[in-house]
Write a protein that holds these residues in place. Structure first.
Motif, short mmCIF file in Angstrom:
data_model
loop_
_atom_site.label_atom_id
_atom_site.label_comp_id
_atom_site.label_asym_id
_atom_site.label_seq_id
_atom_site.Cartn_x
_atom_site.Cartn_y
_atom_site.Cartn_z
N PRO A 199 -17.95 -19.82 25.49
CA PRO A 199 -18.30 -21.24 25.34
C PRO A 199 -17.84 -22.09 26.53
O PRO A 199 -16.71 -21.94 27.01
N PRO A 200 -18.71 -22.97 27.02
CA PRO A 200 -18.36 -23.80 28.18
C PRO A 200 -17.47 -24.97 27.79
O PRO A 200 -17.58 -25.51 26.69
N LEU A 201 -16.61 -25.34 28.74
CA LEU A 201 -15.73 -26.49 28.56
C LEU A 201 -16.25 -27.73 29.28
O LEU A 201 -16.18 -28.83 28.75
N ARG A 202 -16.73 -27.51 30.52
CA ARG A 202 -17.15 -28.68 31.31
C ARG A 202 -18.08 -28.26 32.44
O ARG A 202 -18.13 -27.09 32.82
N ILE A 203 -18.77 -29.26 32.97
CA ILE A 203 -19.60 -29.07 34.15
C ILE A 203 -18.69 -29.25 35.36
O ILE A 203 -18.06 -30.29 35.51
N LEU A 204 -18.61 -28.23 36.19
CA LEU A 204 -17.78 -28.31 37.38
C LEU A 204 -18.50 -28.97 38.54
O LEU A 204 -17.91 -29.76 39.28
N ALA A 205 -19.75 -28.62 38.73
CA ALA A 205 -20.51 -29.15 39.88
C ALA A 205 -21.99 -28.97 39.63
O ALA A 205 -22.40 -28.19 38.78
N ARG A 206 -22.78 -29.71 40.39
CA ARG A 206 -24.23 -29.58 40.37
C ARG A 206 -24.75 -29.90 41.76
O ARG A 206 -24.12 -30.64 42.49
N ARG A 207 -25.90 -29.34 42.07
CA ARG A 207 -26.50 -29.55 43.38
C ARG A 207 -28.01 -29.63 43.21
O ARG A 207 -28.61 -28.77 42.57
N ALA A 208 -28.63 -30.67 43.77
CA ALA A 208 -30.06 -30.90 43.61
C ALA A 208 -30.88 -30.07 44.59
O ALA A 208 -30.48 -29.84 45.73
N TYR A 209 -32.07 -29.65 44.12
CA TYR A 209 -33.05 -28.92 44.92
C TYR A 209 -34.42 -29.53 44.68
O TYR A 209 -34.67 -30.11 43.63
N ALA A 210 -35.30 -29.37 45.63
CA ALA A 210 -36.61 -30.02 45.59
C ALA A 210 -37.51 -29.49 44.48
O ALA A 210 -38.31 -30.23 43.92
N ASP A 211 -37.38 -28.19 44.16
CA ASP A 211 -38.27 -27.62 43.15
C ASP A 211 -37.59 -26.44 42.46
O ASP A 211 -36.50 -26.02 42.84
N ARG A 212 -38.25 -25.93 41.43
CA ARG A 212 -37.68 -24.84 40.63
C ARG A 212 -37.46 -23.58 41.46
O ARG A 212 -36.47 -22.88 41.30
N SER A 213 -38.38 -23.29 42.34
CA SER A 213 -38.27 -22.10 43.17
C SER A 213 -37.01 -22.14 44.04
O SER A 213 -36.26 -21.16 44.10
N ALA A 214 -36.76 -23.26 44.69
CA ALA A 214 -35.57 -23.40 45.53
C ALA A 214 -34.31 -23.30 44.68
O ALA A 214 -33.32 -22.68 45.09
N ALA A 215 -34.32 -23.92 43.51
CA ALA A 215 -33.15 -23.87 42.63
C ALA A 215 -32.91 -22.44 42.14
O ALA A 215 -31.75 -21.99 42.08
N SER A 216 -33.96 -21.72 41.82
CA SER A 216 -33.81 -20.33 41.36
C SER A 216 -33.23 -19.44 42.45
O SER A 216 -32.38 -18.59 42.18
N ARG A 217 -33.70 -19.62 43.68
CA ARG A 217 -33.14 -18.85 44.80
C ARG A 217 -31.66 -19.17 44.99
O ARG A 217 -30.84 -18.27 45.19
#
Length: 89
Positions: A49-67
């Motif tokens: 079970p997760p406790l918290r969000i440590l970090a996030r980073r934006a990407y232009a599209d789903r493909s870039a985020a998946s890579r």
């Protein structure tokens, strides 16, 4: 942490109860985190079970985020948080 940008995808890193990290992608990190907390997320977060969000980073599209998600999952644990906190690719 970065604010939500309409139409963008995010790679996010969660800290789990056992100290492990979980990386995933979503267009709405907060909603996805709540799904993980409720046990409706990934199999991994149902068992860790997760406790918290440590970090996030934006990407232009789903493909870039998946890579990017695949890349971070290949990193050793100690380098994952540093990778997400970088300001450039």
């Amino acid at each position: 942490m970065q604010a939500r940008v309409k139409g963008s995808w995010f790679v996010y890193l969660l800290e789990c109860r056992d100290g492990s990290y979980y990386a995933g992608i979503s267009t709405d990190v907060e909603a996805r985190f709540l799904a993980h907390v409720a046990g409706k997320g990934a199999r991994y977060t149902r068992a860790h079970p997760p406790l918290r969000i440590l970090a996030r980073r934006a990407y232009a599209d789903r493909s870039a985020a998946s890579r990017a998600e695949w890349q971070i999952k290949q990193l050793p644990r100690e380098r994952k948080l540093a990778w997400l906190e970088r300001t450039e690719d």
